[in-house]
Each structure stands twice: as structure tokens, then as C-alpha cells.
Design an enzyme around this catalytic site. Structure first.
Site, PDB file in Angstrom:
ATOM      1  CG  ASN A   1      -1.849  -1.208   1.234  1.00  0.00           C
ATOM      2  OD1 ASN A   1      -2.312  -1.638   0.188  1.00  0.00           O
ATOM      3  ND2 ASN A   1      -2.109  -1.763   2.407  1.00  0.00           N
TER       4      ASN A   1
ATOM      5  CB  VAL B   1       2.922   1.095   9.290  1.00  0.00           C
ATOM      6  CG1 VAL B   1       4.302   1.142   9.918  1.00  0.00           C
ATOM      7  CG2 VAL B   1       1.881   0.646  10.319  1.00  0.00           C
TER       8      VAL B   1
ATOM      9  CG  HIS C   1       4.319  -2.548   5.475  1.00  0.00           C
ATOM     10  ND1 HIS C   1       4.374  -1.184   5.719  1.00  0.00           N
ATOM     11  CD2 HIS C   1       3.011  -2.855   5.343  1.00  0.00           C
ATOM     12  CE1 HIS C   1       3.141  -0.715   5.755  1.00  0.00           C
ATOM     13  NE2 HIS C   1       2.287  -1.695   5.525  1.00  0.00           N
TER      14      HIS C   1
HETATM   15  P1  5GP Z   1      -0.661  -0.848   5.841  1.00  0.00           P
HETATM   16  O1  5GP Z   1      -2.102  -0.479   5.961  1.00  0.00           O
HETATM   17  O2  5GP Z   1       0.249   0.275   6.286  1.00  0.00           O
HETATM   18  O3  5GP Z   1      -0.293  -1.377   4.495  1.00  0.00           O
HETATM   19  O4  5GP Z   1      -0.461  -2.082   6.780  1.00  0.00           O
HETATM   20  C1  5GP Z   1      -0.075  -1.969   8.111  1.00  0.00           C
HETATM   21  C2  5GP Z   1      -0.292  -3.335   8.716  1.00  0.00           C
HETATM   22  O5  5GP Z   1       0.403  -3.365   9.945  1.00  0.00           O
HETATM   23  C3  5GP Z   1      -1.757  -3.655   9.010  1.00  0.00           C
HETATM   24  O6  5GP Z   1      -2.130  -4.839   8.295  1.00  0.00           O
HETATM   25  C4  5GP Z   1      -1.777  -3.858  10.517  1.00  0.00           C
HETATM   26  O7  5GP Z   1      -2.623  -4.922  10.904  1.00  0.00           O
HETATM   27  C5  5GP Z   1      -0.340  -4.133  10.854  1.00  0.00           C
HETATM   28  N1  5GP Z   1       0.072  -3.674  12.185  1.00  0.00           N
HETATM   29  C6  5GP Z   1      -0.224  -2.479  12.770  1.00  0.00           C
HETATM   30  N2  5GP Z   1       0.350  -2.399  13.976  1.00  0.00           N
HETATM   31  C7  5GP Z   1       1.039  -3.560  14.154  1.00  0.00           C
HETATM   32  C8  5GP Z   1       1.848  -4.054  15.216  1.00  0.00           C
HETATM   33  O8  5GP Z   1       2.067  -3.409  16.247  1.00  0.00           O
HETATM   34  N3  5GP Z   1       2.397  -5.286  15.048  1.00  0.00           N
HETATM   35  C9  5GP Z   1       2.172  -6.032  13.919  1.00  0.00           C
HETATM   36  N4  5GP Z   1       2.746  -7.231  13.878  1.00  0.00           N
HETATM   37  N5  5GP Z   1       1.420  -5.582  12.899  1.00  0.00           N
HETATM   38  C10 5GP Z   1       0.863  -4.372  13.012  1.00  0.00           C
END
Ligand code: 5GP
Ligand code: ZN
Length: 112
Positions: A87, A96, A100
Site C-alpha cells: 500500500n 505504517v 512493507h
Molecule cells: P498498511 O495499511 O500500512 O499497508 O499495513 C499496516 C499493517 O500493519 C496492518 O495490516 C496492521 O494490521 C499491521 N500492524 C499495525 N500495527 C502492528 C503491530 O504493532 N504489530 C504487527 N505485527 N502488525 C501491526
């Protein structure tokens, strides 16, 4: 102490269920898994996102993809197949800002 959540996980300052690590890459289970296998693959070196990556970041980004392949195969999804998604920015759904790759397997999902 950094304010980047994933840098803290890389540095083991925050806990995570680590699935894979090498010299450039760490991968850990997503805290809210959307499929039987849902792993986040990140470069150890902080990069905000694809939308800000520079040419010199390409090696780390590519190493994340290669790690995703290895994790997927070790988990038994080599033949069945899997998804690797990223994303990018606010309207891309990025929450985040440490780049990733979502490695998702074991459930058929919507396609891009
Ligand atoms: P994004 O929306 O930025 O592509 O994905 C962020 C991902 O990080 C989400 O799927 C969310 O569930 C995961 N996430 C958020 N906080 C944490 C955390 O503290 N630990 C882990 N393992 N995953 C997290
Ligand atoms: Zn970071």
C-alpha cells in the site's frame, strides 16, 4: 528510540512474531491477519514507502520480495500461490510509513 513502529520491531524494541530474518530483511506476522498466512516483510533500513523510494533503495526492496518468496515456499504455498502487495500513501491505504510487503496466502481474495 525511534518513533517508527517497524524500526522498533526490527530493533527488537517492540515485540512481534518474527517469521524470517536475514542481513537486510525482517518479516513478522501481521497483528490483524487477513488470511491463514499474513506476514509483513520489511527492509531493516527505514524507507517510508514506494512513493518515496530512491534508486539506491531498489536492492532492499528487491530483497523483501525474494524473502517473501522464501517465506511463502517454506509455509507450503509455493505451488498453491500467494499474494504480495504494498500500500502506497494515504489513498493507497498505507497506515505504517515504513515500507512493507503484505504476504497473504491461504484464502482467495479480491484481485487488483
Ligand atoms: P498498511 O495499511 O500500512 O499497508 O499495513 C499496516 C499493517 O500493519 C496492518 O495490516 C496492521 O494490521 C499491521 N500492524 C499495525 N500495527 C502492528 C503491530 O504493532 N504489530 C504487527 N505485527 N502488525 C501491526
Ligand atoms: Zn522505520
Amino acid at each position: 528510540m525511534t518513533d517508527c513502529l517497524f524500526c522498533r520491531i526490527v530493533a527488537r524494541e517492540s515485540s512481534a512474531d518474527i517469521e524470517y530474518e536475514d542481513d537486510r530483511v525482517v518479516a513478522f506476522k501481521d497483528i490483524y491477519p487477513k488470511a491463514p498466512l499474513h506476514v509483513l516483510v520489511v527492509p531493516k533500513r527505514h524507507i517510508d514507502g514506494i512513493q518515496t523510494m530512491e534508486r539506491g533503495d531498489a536492492e532492499d526492496i528487491g530483497r523483501c520480495l525474494y524473502a517473501a518468496r522464501q517465506i511463502a515456499e517454506r509455509a507450503g504455498y509455493g505451488d498453491r500461490g500467494y499474494r504480495v502487495t504494498v500500500n502506497c500513501g494515504a489513498e493507497g491505504g498505507q497506515q505504517v510509513y515504513h515500507v512493507h510487503f503484505h504476504l497473504v496466502a491461504g484464502r482467495r481474495g479480491t484481485r487488483a
